[in-house]
Enzyme design. Sequence first.
Site, PDB file in Angstrom:
ATOM      1  N   GLU A 205       6.474  -8.966  11.858  1.00  0.00           N
ATOM      2  CA  GLU A 205       5.124  -9.522  11.709  1.00  0.00           C
ATOM      3  C   GLU A 205       4.317  -9.341  13.006  1.00  0.00           C
ATOM      4  O   GLU A 205       3.129  -9.020  12.967  1.00  0.00           O
ATOM      5  CB  GLU A 205       5.222 -10.994  11.288  1.00  0.00           C
ATOM      6  CG  GLU A 205       3.903 -11.735  11.165  1.00  0.00           C
ATOM      7  CD  GLU A 205       2.910 -11.115  10.173  1.00  0.00           C
ATOM      8  OE1 GLU A 205       3.274 -10.232   9.399  1.00  0.00           O
ATOM      9  OE2 GLU A 205       1.739 -11.529  10.225  1.00  0.00           O
TER      10      GLU A 205
ATOM     11  N   HIS B  68      20.180   2.761  17.414  1.00  0.00           N
ATOM     12  CA  HIS B  68      20.567   3.719  16.366  1.00  0.00           C
ATOM     13  C   HIS B  68      19.498   4.787  16.178  1.00  0.00           C
ATOM     14  O   HIS B  68      19.470   5.452  15.140  1.00  0.00           O
ATOM     15  CB  HIS B  68      20.829   2.970  15.051  1.00  0.00           C
ATOM     16  CG  HIS B  68      22.016   2.065  15.137  1.00  0.00           C
ATOM     17  ND1 HIS B  68      23.314   2.516  15.129  1.00  0.00           N
ATOM     18  CD2 HIS B  68      22.097   0.712  15.287  1.00  0.00           C
ATOM     19  CE1 HIS B  68      24.152   1.495  15.238  1.00  0.00           C
ATOM     20  NE2 HIS B  68      23.429   0.387  15.352  1.00  0.00           N
TER      21      HIS B  68
ATOM     22  N   CYS C 257     -13.150  -4.805  -2.070  1.00  0.00           N
ATOM     23  CA  CYS C 257     -14.557  -4.756  -2.464  1.00  0.00           C
ATOM     24  C   CYS C 257     -15.016  -6.170  -2.861  1.00  0.00           C
ATOM     25  O   CYS C 257     -14.229  -6.974  -3.337  1.00  0.00           O
ATOM     26  CB  CYS C 257     -14.850  -3.829  -3.631  1.00  0.00           C
ATOM     27  SG  CYS C 257     -14.299  -2.143  -3.396  1.00  0.00           S
TER      28      CYS C 257
ATOM     29  N   GLU D 148      -2.361  -3.558  13.337  1.00  0.00           N
ATOM     30  CA  GLU D 148      -3.539  -3.558  12.461  1.00  0.00           C
ATOM     31  C   GLU D 148      -4.829  -3.915  13.184  1.00  0.00           C
ATOM     32  O   GLU D 148      -5.890  -3.448  12.802  1.00  0.00           O
ATOM     33  CB  GLU D 148      -3.334  -4.400  11.201  1.00  0.00           C
ATOM     34  CG  GLU D 148      -3.308  -5.882  11.351  1.00  0.00           C
ATOM     35  CD  GLU D 148      -3.077  -6.609  10.026  1.00  0.00           C
ATOM     36  OE1 GLU D 148      -3.498  -6.134   8.968  1.00  0.00           O
ATOM     37  OE2 GLU D 148      -2.460  -7.688  10.071  1.00  0.00           O
TER      38      GLU D 148
ATOM     39  N   ARG E 216     -13.573  -8.472   2.366  1.00  0.00           N
ATOM     40  CA  ARG E 216     -12.857  -7.789   1.282  1.00  0.00           C
ATOM     41  C   ARG E 216     -13.017  -6.277   1.345  1.00  0.00           C
ATOM     42  O   ARG E 216     -12.269  -5.533   0.713  1.00  0.00           O
ATOM     43  CB  ARG E 216     -13.372  -8.280  -0.077  1.00  0.00           C
ATOM     44  CG  ARG E 216     -13.103  -9.730  -0.337  1.00  0.00           C
ATOM     45  CD  ARG E 216     -13.681 -10.117  -1.668  1.00  0.00           C
ATOM     46  NE  ARG E 216     -12.996  -9.455  -2.756  1.00  0.00           N
ATOM     47  CZ  ARG E 216     -12.044 -10.004  -3.494  1.00  0.00           C
ATOM     48  NH1 ARG E 216     -11.669 -11.236  -3.256  1.00  0.00           N
ATOM     49  NH2 ARG E 216     -11.478  -9.330  -4.468  1.00  0.00           N
TER      50      ARG E 216
ATOM     51  N   LYS F  57       0.809  -7.327  13.237  1.00  0.00           N
ATOM     52  CA  LYS F  57      -0.438  -7.902  13.779  1.00  0.00           C
ATOM     53  C   LYS F  57      -1.005  -6.978  14.848  1.00  0.00           C
ATOM     54  O   LYS F  57      -2.193  -6.687  14.869  1.00  0.00           O
ATOM     55  CB  LYS F  57      -0.202  -9.288  14.407  1.00  0.00           C
ATOM     56  CG  LYS F  57      -0.031 -10.441  13.470  1.00  0.00           C
ATOM     57  CD  LYS F  57      -1.239 -10.825  12.675  1.00  0.00           C
ATOM     58  CE  LYS F  57      -1.378 -10.064  11.388  1.00  0.00           C
ATOM     59  NZ  LYS F  57      -0.600 -10.409  10.256  1.00  0.00           N
TER      60      LYS F  57
ATOM     61  N   TRP G 177     -14.842  -1.053  -0.353  1.00  0.00           N
ATOM     62  CA  TRP G 177     -13.678  -0.465   0.316  1.00  0.00           C
ATOM     63  C   TRP G 177     -13.382   0.794  -0.490  1.00  0.00           C
ATOM     64  O   TRP G 177     -12.950   0.733  -1.633  1.00  0.00           O
ATOM     65  CB  TRP G 177     -12.488  -1.427   0.286  1.00  0.00           C
ATOM     66  CG  TRP G 177     -11.314  -0.935   1.058  1.00  0.00           C
ATOM     67  CD1 TRP G 177     -11.094  -1.072   2.402  1.00  0.00           C
ATOM     68  CD2 TRP G 177     -10.170  -0.236   0.535  1.00  0.00           C
ATOM     69  NE1 TRP G 177      -9.895  -0.497   2.736  1.00  0.00           N
ATOM     70  CE2 TRP G 177      -9.313   0.018   1.625  1.00  0.00           C
ATOM     71  CE3 TRP G 177      -9.799   0.205  -0.733  1.00  0.00           C
ATOM     72  CZ2 TRP G 177      -8.095   0.688   1.481  1.00  0.00           C
ATOM     73  CZ3 TRP G 177      -8.593   0.875  -0.878  1.00  0.00           C
ATOM     74  CH2 TRP G 177      -7.758   1.109   0.218  1.00  0.00           C
TER      75      TRP G 177
ATOM     76  N   LYS H 242      -9.223  -7.149   2.921  1.00  0.00           N
ATOM     77  CA  LYS H 242      -8.458  -8.395   2.902  1.00  0.00           C
ATOM     78  C   LYS H 242      -7.507  -8.479   1.721  1.00  0.00           C
ATOM     79  O   LYS H 242      -6.351  -8.831   1.871  1.00  0.00           O
ATOM     80  CB  LYS H 242      -9.424  -9.583   2.893  1.00  0.00           C
ATOM     81  CG  LYS H 242      -8.738 -10.937   2.918  1.00  0.00           C
ATOM     82  CD  LYS H 242      -8.065 -11.185   4.246  1.00  0.00           C
ATOM     83  CE  LYS H 242      -7.348 -12.522   4.294  1.00  0.00           C
ATOM     84  NZ  LYS H 242      -6.407 -12.576   5.421  1.00  0.00           N
TER      85      LYS H 242
ATOM     86  N   ASN I  92     -15.453  -3.511  -9.057  1.00  0.00           N
ATOM     87  CA  ASN I  92     -14.204  -3.512  -8.272  1.00  0.00           C
ATOM     88  C   ASN I  92     -13.103  -3.009  -9.184  1.00  0.00           C
ATOM     89  O   ASN I  92     -13.095  -3.329 -10.367  1.00  0.00           O
ATOM     90  CB  ASN I  92     -13.825  -4.939  -7.853  1.00  0.00           C
ATOM     91  CG  ASN I  92     -14.730  -5.480  -6.771  1.00  0.00           C
ATOM     92  OD1 ASN I  92     -15.549  -4.755  -6.224  1.00  0.00           O
ATOM     93  ND2 ASN I  92     -14.579  -6.754  -6.482  1.00  0.00           N
ATOM     94  N   GLY I  93     -12.152  -2.281  -8.614  1.00  0.00           N
ATOM     95  CA  GLY I  93     -11.042  -1.771  -9.422  1.00  0.00           C
ATOM     96  C   GLY I  93     -11.118  -0.256  -9.534  1.00  0.00           C
ATOM     97  O   GLY I  93     -11.854   0.392  -8.780  1.00  0.00           O
TER      98      GLY I  93
HETATM   99  O1  M6R Z   1      -3.065 -11.656  -0.174  1.00  0.00           O
HETATM  100  P1  M6R Z   1      -1.670 -11.173   0.070  1.00  0.00           P
HETATM  101  O2  M6R Z   1      -0.880 -12.136   0.875  1.00  0.00           O
HETATM  102  O3  M6R Z   1      -0.964 -10.794  -1.191  1.00  0.00           O
HETATM  103  O4  M6R Z   1      -1.844  -9.853   0.926  1.00  0.00           O
HETATM  104  C1  M6R Z   1      -0.740  -9.072   1.270  1.00  0.00           C
HETATM  105  C2  M6R Z   1      -1.092  -8.080   2.340  1.00  0.00           C
HETATM  106  O5  M6R Z   1      -2.085  -7.202   1.896  1.00  0.00           O
HETATM  107  C3  M6R Z   1      -1.569  -8.769   3.623  1.00  0.00           C
HETATM  108  O6  M6R Z   1      -0.633  -9.676   4.092  1.00  0.00           O
HETATM  109  C4  M6R Z   1      -1.833  -7.702   4.719  1.00  0.00           C
HETATM  110  O7  M6R Z   1      -0.631  -7.124   5.101  1.00  0.00           O
HETATM  111  C5  M6R Z   1      -2.562  -8.317   5.914  1.00  0.00           C
HETATM  112  N1  M6R Z   1      -3.564  -7.402   6.386  1.00  0.00           N
HETATM  113  C6  M6R Z   1      -1.670  -8.589   7.062  1.00  0.00           C
HETATM  114  O8  M6R Z   1      -2.335  -9.125   8.152  1.00  0.00           O
END
Ligand code: M6R
Length: 613
Positions: free
Chosen positions: A486, A509, A2, A493, A27, A490, A79, A608, A105-106
């Site tokens: 990773e 396995h 948010c 997501e 965000r 990517k 969000w 984010k 927020n929160g």
């Molecule tokens: O800001 P941070 O690095 O702590 O965030 C961690 C994850 O939320 C962040 O890396 C998330 O997995 C991304 N969407 C990955 O692309």
Amino acid sequence: MCGIVGYIGKAGATTVLINGLRRLEYRGYDSAGVAIIDDDRIVISKSPGKVARLNDKTHADWDPTVFQRAIAGIAHTRWATHGPPTEVNAHPHLDQSGDVALVHNGIIENYRALRARLEGLGHHFYSETDTEVLAHLIGECNKGDLFQAVCDALHQVSGTFGIAVLSANEPDRIITARRGSPIVIGVGDGETIIASDSSAIVAHTQRVIYLDDNDIAIVTADSVEIRDLNNVPVTREIAELNLDAAAAEKGGYDHFMLKEIHEQPDTLSNTIRGRLDFDLGSSVLAGMGTSPRELAELNRVVLLGCGTSLHAGLVGEYAFEDLADIHAEVQQAAEFRYRNPILGSRDLVVAISQSGETADTLAAVREANQKGAFVMSLCNVVGSTIARETGRGVYLHAGPEISVASTKAFTSQVAVLIMMALKLGRGRRYSREDGIKLGREIESIPTLVARVLRQDEHIAKIATTYANNEHAFFIGRGPMYPVALEGALKLKEISYIHAEGYHAAELKHGPIALLENGTPIIALAVDIPGKDKTLGNIEECRARGARILGIVTEGDHETAECMDDFITIPSCHPLVATIPAVVALQLFAYHVARIRGCEIDQPRNLAKSVTVE
Ligand code: M6R
């Protein structure tokens, strides 16, 4: 998670608020809203969907003079946590009288009990949110002094908040407070901007004040007065942002993600510059604040993070073991405080977080601090909560990362972790000569990455072959195993293809049961120790009909010939190779998502920075 903007100062507040929301949209982007004061009353506009929709609605609904003449207001991009992303659940929320508006927020954890109590007092609620309950509670506490009302209300809530509150009866001020959710106040010339992160402020001023937990501020056009929740004045320094407003623009690219992928030669140069010492064959990371003796006495390195930052930590694990001969382990930050982490003063805990605001990582930092570990952070956002709470660590200097999918932060995190491991290694077993050699390799990372970026068109072509699949598997060994994880993250997501990363040996396995004719296997078959074993695993997949996309080393024709398609990375040290290899996978994910017509910068359901547990 948010975004909050508050503004007080000059006419045109609505435009400032909506432009601020645009910068914070990464965000959270499922609904948005804005409230201003006009003619001694609160005027609100809210909409499900993105900020652009809110902007259209506000222009359509409001008289243009109302739009332009407002000098104070608050706004929010959401969000969803409590209730779906509808107009009624969007912020700002009003109190019972309609004179007080709140963005938040929160999470207010005890909102159900508070709501029941307020309903007993005759309050009516329209939304399913915890935020509306807080708005009503502030209204209930308001006896003509908004600041005191907010203080009294916040004493009654448990949970986390970053808030901005506006009252039609006190139009010359906005009250803002934080506990667990960041608030930054931009101090301009006859104007003050409140935001949940500085990207909404940078177009107005570089002078900012970061609120600490339990700070509450009275903000006017030309003053900021901060107290604690017991009404005791506190002093917070004004900091300089040193941020370029243009860094938060797309700069001619179609998406922030593509821009951020292509920026990596520069961002990595910024991360590495001045941090290598070729006389000592070591690295210079002053922010770690450790003496050589302290480093030599360390027992263990614990790396904490979530998502992409967790994957960077996994590469770090290999780096610390390999270069420094020290026991290293990665822990998922969300789980950390619910176990019984055994920590002492000779354990180095490194919290990795791009945003520096991730709630789980922050809570893990607090746990590690409480247990007396040697805690530091590796953050990108300067002045973020994790960076400030750890007090020592290394900044990435990768510039603002706007795309929800993290790219340039990952490569800078890995570069710093390798440099940290080198520093530790030099105090232990790594020779000066080896340190100089590795230093030269680290120095060359931006050039290695540029060579991968030159294959952008080739990767875009390859992506057409894979874009219609609904499943994909990424495999790798050694430091390429986290790269596989990773790469899968990517792809899933941003393209919504179901993608899993596995250690190359693990496939047989169980997961191999899922392979069918044409199932994509993206294999990290870079020329590092273990490659031959990976090639064996690739053959097992091919025998079951899989189509293989290999990431291979330039000039390794024999390996390239084993692949249906391949992308090359330059030959380099196995740890360093993780960086160009992941860049190849970032581009692959980007092009697949683009072909599939996905919302690349703001994928569905994501935000984010994840500031709730
Ligand atoms: O800001 P941070 O690095 O702590 O965030 C961690 C994850 O939320 C962040 O890396 C998330 O997995 C991304 N969407 C990955 O692309």
